[in-house]
Design an enzyme around this catalytic site. Structure first.
Site, PDB file in Angstrom:
ATOM      1  CG  ASP A   2      -2.082   0.937   1.086  1.00  0.00           C
ATOM      2  OD1 ASP A   2      -2.520   1.167  -0.056  1.00  0.00           O
ATOM      3  OD2 ASP A   2      -2.559   1.450   2.109  1.00  0.00           O
ATOM      4  CG  HIS A  19       0.456   2.048  -9.717  1.00  0.00           C
ATOM      5  ND1 HIS A  19       0.066   1.663  -8.449  1.00  0.00           N
ATOM      6  CD2 HIS A  19      -0.579   2.777 -10.223  1.00  0.00           C
ATOM      7  CE1 HIS A  19      -1.146   2.132  -8.205  1.00  0.00           C
ATOM      8  NE2 HIS A  19      -1.548   2.811  -9.257  1.00  0.00           N
ATOM      9  CG  LEU A 113       9.938 -16.881  -3.123  1.00  0.00           C
ATOM     10  CD1 LEU A 113       9.452 -16.923  -1.678  1.00  0.00           C
ATOM     11  CD2 LEU A 113      10.414 -15.481  -3.489  1.00  0.00           C
TER      12      LEU A 113
END
Length: 222
Positions: A2, A19, A113
């Site tokens: 956020d 962004h 991962l």
């Protein structure tokens, strides 16, 4: 993740710049997580509520998403990262869905991962869809209501093959969950940082992990 919009506003830049810089933070955190042996990292990239944002911003986000999936494939491959996705994927633009499928397929043999992208995701929607699926099995006679357990519900969620999170990191100082993994984070530790996502990098990630290691997880016990 956020704070992209606020980051841009503080710098008198278009929201899309927030962004774009947020994507740099994604790269840094994914790389750091892989370095220290984190097995699963879930990023809340786009919520079902985000569809209500201005069309121009949504379209730009979708373009950035497709570009990220394409351009980061080599980086993810080099770091032995596998990619998974949760959410209402059918709502994404066709081009994004196709790129997502290609990237996931190319990374499917990796065993380091597992990066999970939550796209067009909402926890309440997820639980509703799980309830409908369970209800359909009961109606068809494949499941008895008395057989419904926490495990049965978990197996009907988007995350059925993904372990529940141990740690939830919330950037930008917001003190709310925002409809994210409501069932799965029942016993997750929460770390809230005032850092806006575009500024959240390896150091911030490690600080959150260090805070996590100081917690005594009792799971309701003593």
């Amino acid at each position: 993740m956020d704070g992209n919009g606020r980051w841009a506003k503080q710098r008198n830049l278009p929201r899309v710049e927030g962004h774009r810089n947020g994507a740099e933070s994604v790269r840094a955190v994914v790389r750091a997580a892989g370095e220290i042996g984190v097995k699963y990292l879930t990023l809340y990239a786009f919520s079902v509520e985000n569809w209500s944002r201005p069309k121009e911003e949504v379209d730009t986000l979708m373009k950035y998403l497709a570009r990220y999936l394409k351009n980061e494939a080599a980086e993810l491959q080099k770091n032995n990262v596998r990619l998974e996705v949760i959410g209402q994927i059918y709502r994404l633009p066709e081009a994004v869905q196709e790129q997502l499928a290609r990237t996931m397929a190319n990374l499917s043999r990796n065993n380091g991962l597992t990066l999970v992208l939550a796209l067009s995701y909402g926890a309440r929607t997820e639980i509703v869809e799980a309830a409908r699926a369970i209800g359909a099995k009961i109606k068809s006679g494949k499941l008895d209501p008395g057989e419904i357990t926490e495990e049965v519900i978990s197996q009907h969620l988007y995350t059925k093959n993904i372990p529940d999170p141990d740690l939830l990191i919330r950037t930008s100082g917001e003190m709310r969950i925002s409809n994210f993994l409501l069932w799965q984070i029942s016993y997750a530790e929460l770390v809230v940082t005032p850092t806006l996502w575009p500024d959240f990098r390896k150091k911030d990630f490690f600080e959150a992990l260090e805070e996590f290691t100081r917690r005594h997880r009792r799971f309701g016990g003593l």
